[in-house]
Scaffold this motif. Structure first.
Motif, PDB file in Angstrom:
ATOM      1  N   UNK A   1       0.941  -1.200   0.101  1.00 37.30           N
ATOM      2  CA  UNK A   1       0.017   0.043   0.055  1.00 37.30           C
ATOM      3  C   UNK A   1       0.915   1.311   0.135  1.00 37.30           C
ATOM      4  N   UNK A   2       0.238   2.359  -0.487  1.00 37.24           N
ATOM      5  CA  UNK A   2       1.010   3.706  -0.514  1.00 37.24           C
ATOM      6  C   UNK A   2       1.658   3.851   0.825  1.00 37.24           C
ATOM      7  N   UNK A   3       2.976   4.356   0.904  1.00 33.07           N
ATOM      8  CA  UNK A   3       3.508   4.626   2.154  1.00 33.07           C
ATOM      9  C   UNK A   3       3.421   6.204   2.484  1.00 33.07           C
ATOM     10  N   UNK A   4       3.630   6.648   3.777  1.00 38.79           N
ATOM     11  CA  UNK A   4       3.464   8.241   4.106  1.00 38.79           C
ATOM     12  C   UNK A   4       3.909   8.988   3.266  1.00 38.79           C
TER      13      UNK A   4
ATOM     14  N   UNK B   1      -9.265   2.079   7.409  1.00 37.79           N
ATOM     15  CA  UNK B   1      -7.841   2.898   7.445  1.00 37.79           C
ATOM     16  C   UNK B   1      -7.471   2.705   8.745  1.00 37.79           C
ATOM     17  N   UNK B   2      -8.122   2.291   9.985  1.00 35.53           N
ATOM     18  CA  UNK B   2      -7.277   2.126  11.154  1.00 35.53           C
ATOM     19  C   UNK B   2      -6.653   0.979  11.449  1.00 35.53           C
ATOM     20  N   UNK B   3      -6.826   0.164  10.432  1.00 37.73           N
ATOM     21  CA  UNK B   3      -5.857  -1.039  10.481  1.00 37.73           C
ATOM     22  C   UNK B   3      -4.303  -0.730  10.274  1.00 37.73           C
ATOM     23  N   UNK B   4      -4.034   0.393   9.770  1.00 39.10           N
ATOM     24  CA  UNK B   4      -2.953   1.015   9.226  1.00 39.10           C
ATOM     25  C   UNK B   4      -2.091   1.439  10.713  1.00 39.10           C
ATOM     26  N   UNK B   5      -1.123   0.978  11.046  1.00 37.74           N
ATOM     27  CA  UNK B   5      -0.335   1.269  12.368  1.00 37.74           C
ATOM     28  C   UNK B   5       0.178   2.724  12.447  1.00 37.74           C
TER      29      UNK B   5
ATOM     30  N   UNK C   1      -3.186   1.414  -3.634  1.00 39.43           N
ATOM     31  CA  UNK C   1      -1.912   0.991  -4.563  1.00 39.43           C
ATOM     32  C   UNK C   1      -1.682   2.174  -5.664  1.00 39.43           C
ATOM     33  N   UNK C   2      -2.200   3.074  -5.594  1.00 42.86           N
ATOM     34  CA  UNK C   2      -1.889   4.657  -6.240  1.00 42.86           C
ATOM     35  C   UNK C   2      -2.477   4.482  -7.664  1.00 42.86           C
TER      36      UNK C   2
END
Length: 327
Positions: free
Chosen positions: A44-47, A72-76, A266-267
């Protein structure tokens, strides 16, 4: 040159829906009845990629970003992503949509990171029906999260409910009574047909028009929308603290006021929730040096945006399920 996100039909796009994951931990019967199945092996897209993407959109006139999923909250790194988007010059509003599974523990932290608005999916106010629809027996936990969001300082918490005949349509009065003294906006969303839910759609689809008539007959009045609001028709009542929004994608001229673009986790840029495979932006997201090329690709892509989603004609496009590009 003054560049703006405007298509061939003079629609202006100030609203970006950005998916940061397509993973979801719920099994909602209208979206992922069998649970999440990975559809690709890409990361997935990074920060940094997200920051570069949002900067380009902001310079093209985007004012609002909604962070979506999956969940979205599954992303740490979700709080760090909120902060990066909120600190982007030109972005006036950062929102998210969540299933609320861990909202109670995080509402304050997300608000402090710069989140302005939050939508929580609550498809029934009856715990048993909630369990039946979502596959999760955590109704009270989600509702605690809603209450904690109000306490955290969000001016308005929105509740999304996909309206389904024979499942939650009997909850309407319960919902309306609930917002009498709560600063909450209820959003009833018509069930939409995708490639994998035709049978379910035929059985449970319900037009939002009857709710609209019910509201108008009972003293509710329609509000004027802002330029970067979503497609909901909003209704208010002098005796109610809360509001009601109706999202009716099958209604006449629904696409006329389209103001949103979507980018997948994925952009890929999607010009419509339905109807096309998207335009890959990822090769231009890793470096700020590619910003002008990125902006040009977005503008060029917009020229091919169609006038309608053509759902009324039965065209479902290439969308397998709504979690795949963030709803």
């Amino acid at each position: 040159m003054n560049q703006h996100l405007v298509d061939n039909f003079d629609r202006k796009f100030e609203y970006l829906r950005l998916s940061i994951t397509d993973v979801c931990n719920f099994k909602c019967n209208y979206c992922l009845p069998d649970g999440y199945q990975s559809t690709h092996e890409k990361q997935f897209l990074n920060k940094q990629e997200i920051t570069n993407l949002v900067t380009a959109f902001a310079e093209l006139g985007a004012k609002k970003v909604r962070i979506t999923g999956g969940e979205p909250a599954l992303r740490k790194d979700f709080p760090q992503i909120i902060e990066a988007i909120a600190n982007t010059p030109g972005i006036e509003k950062v929102a998210t949509t969540t299933n609320g599974y861990n909202l109670s523990n995080n509402a304050q932290a997300w608000f402090d990171a710069g989140l302005d608005a939050i939508n929580v999916s609550v498809d029934s106010l009856d715990a048993k029906t909630f369990h039946l629809i979502t596959g999760k027996n955590i109704f009270q936990k989600v509702m605690q999260g809603v209450n904690d969001s109000v306490k955290a300082g969000f001016k308005q918490v929105k509740i999304n409910s996909v309206l389904m005949k024979g499942l939650n349509d009997i909850d309407i009065d319960l919902y309306i009574d609930w917002i009498k003294d709560q600063p909450i906006q209820l959003r009833f969303i018509e069930l939409m047909q995708t490639e994998d839910n035709s049978e379910f759609f035929d059985k449970h689809h319900l037009s939002g028009e009857w709710i609209k008539q019910y509201l108008l007959e009972n003293g509710w009045t329609k509000k004027q929308s802002l330029s970067h609001d979503g497609p909901a028709q909003i209704f208010c009542h002098p005796e109610y603290q809360g509001e009601i929004g109706l999202i009716m994608p099958y209604s006449k001229d629904f696409c006329k006021t389209c103001n949103r673009l979507r980018v997948s986790s994925v952009g890929r840029l999607h010009l419509c929730l339905f109807g096309e495979e998207g335009v890959d932006l990822r090769d231009l997201l890793s470096s700020p040096a590619d910003k002008e090329k990125l902006k040009q690709r977005i503008l060029d892509s917009l020229k091919s945006k169609k006038v309608s989603h053509y759902l009324a004609e039965g065209k479902l496009g290439g969308t397998p399920h709504l979690a795949s590009i963030g709803g």
